[in-house]
Design an enzyme around this catalytic site. Sequence first.
Site, PDB file in Angstrom:
ATOM      1  N   LYS A 170      31.924  -5.737  -4.249  1.00  0.00           N
ATOM      2  CA  LYS A 170      31.233  -6.612  -3.472  1.00  0.00           C
ATOM      3  C   LYS A 170      30.983  -6.216  -2.169  1.00  0.00           C
ATOM      4  O   LYS A 170      30.138  -6.001  -1.264  1.00  0.00           O
ATOM      5  CB  LYS A 170      31.809  -8.079  -3.314  1.00  0.00           C
ATOM      6  CG  LYS A 170      31.424  -8.957  -2.198  1.00  0.00           C
ATOM      7  CD  LYS A 170      30.040  -9.605  -2.232  1.00  0.00           C
ATOM      8  CE  LYS A 170      29.374 -10.374  -1.138  1.00  0.00           C
ATOM      9  NZ  LYS A 170      28.143 -10.796  -1.272  1.00  0.00           N
ATOM     10  N   LYS A 238      32.713  -9.979   9.018  1.00  0.00           N
ATOM     11  CA  LYS A 238      33.805  -9.887   8.319  1.00  0.00           C
ATOM     12  C   LYS A 238      33.727  -9.096   6.941  1.00  0.00           C
ATOM     13  O   LYS A 238      34.663  -8.142   6.591  1.00  0.00           O
ATOM     14  CB  LYS A 238      33.890 -11.277   7.680  1.00  0.00           C
ATOM     15  CG  LYS A 238      35.327 -11.585   6.604  1.00  0.00           C
ATOM     16  CD  LYS A 238      35.051 -12.672   5.608  1.00  0.00           C
ATOM     17  CE  LYS A 238      33.885 -12.983   5.097  1.00  0.00           C
ATOM     18  NZ  LYS A 238      33.693 -13.253   3.543  1.00  0.00           N
TER      19      LYS A 238
END
Length: 289
Positions: A170, A238
């Site tokens: 990811k 983030k």
Amino acid sequence: MNIGFIGLGIMGSPMAANLVRAGHTVVGYDTSAERTDALAVAGGKSAGSVAEAVAQAEVVITMLPDSPQVEEVAFGDDGLLQQGRQGLIHIDMSTVRPETSRRVAQAAAVKGIRALDAPVSGGERGAVDGTLSIMVGGAAADFAAVRPVLAVVGTTIVHVGPAGAGQTVKAANQLVVGGIYGLVAEAIVLLEASGVDPGGGLDVLAGGLAGSRILDLKRHSMVRREFAPGFRIDLHHKDMGIAIAAAREAGVSLPLTGLVAQLVAAARAQGHGSLDHSALLKVIERINQ
Ligand code: NAD
């Protein structure tokens, strides 16, 4: 199956609703009671705590913002690892640091709980349609056991390695997505500054070697300066932090990722945190003003 679902936000809410529709018993919990109530309206059951959501569960899915929330839900006094039954499979579908997933998996194993990290790509649309891409880290047998559950929320589902590997994939996904947004933004700025219609220009790019899903889905809205999320700059900030931390842990240098991370940070610093990540265009424009 009896499924506990914790974190019923933009992504979790439609994913939980799809699991209900597929015939599973879904007991949901979110710190926002409004979101828990919405699951009950969709045919699920609402829980008043993490403990209540996991009590009867064979599978618990978490879809939370970041590592601290996952750690709170997993390690808290009344948390998943304290309250979950032996043999329970925890699937964390949030995007967090690979290190967090490994820590959760190790602590879970001590309690007889099996843990998978299974972050997703595909956005809110993919969550609503049940067409997410899912990258799964953990034991192959645990992956096989929950594959039918994952198949309700996703279409491309790949076991990519041991605990934490899903999160590493990811992180790679997010650095590629951020980089492409930055380059599409630069292409738009160049075309406009040169007096060339960016719409027509990007249409050609989309049909050639430079083509990408991002050009397919976002070139028109970027040229029109429409930046409603979608995926917020805050979340991408983030995720770039996760990519940088993963690179540091792996001992590799990713110079372009570092630059993209700074551009995303600039978008946030300029007050665009709640806009779609395609708003990287605003940063490139500002550099040129
Ligand atoms: P969100 O903020 O909409 O949802 C998170 C939910 O978790 C909120 O409803 C919040 O109230 C709840 N929550 C926070 N702390 C909690 C706690 N301790 N206990 C219970 N509930 C708690 O975020 P989202 O967009 O649904 O994203 C969730 C995750 O999926 C993130 O890690 C994000 O990076 C990732 N993701 C998002 C997208 C997207 O397009 N939105 C795409 C892919 C991946």
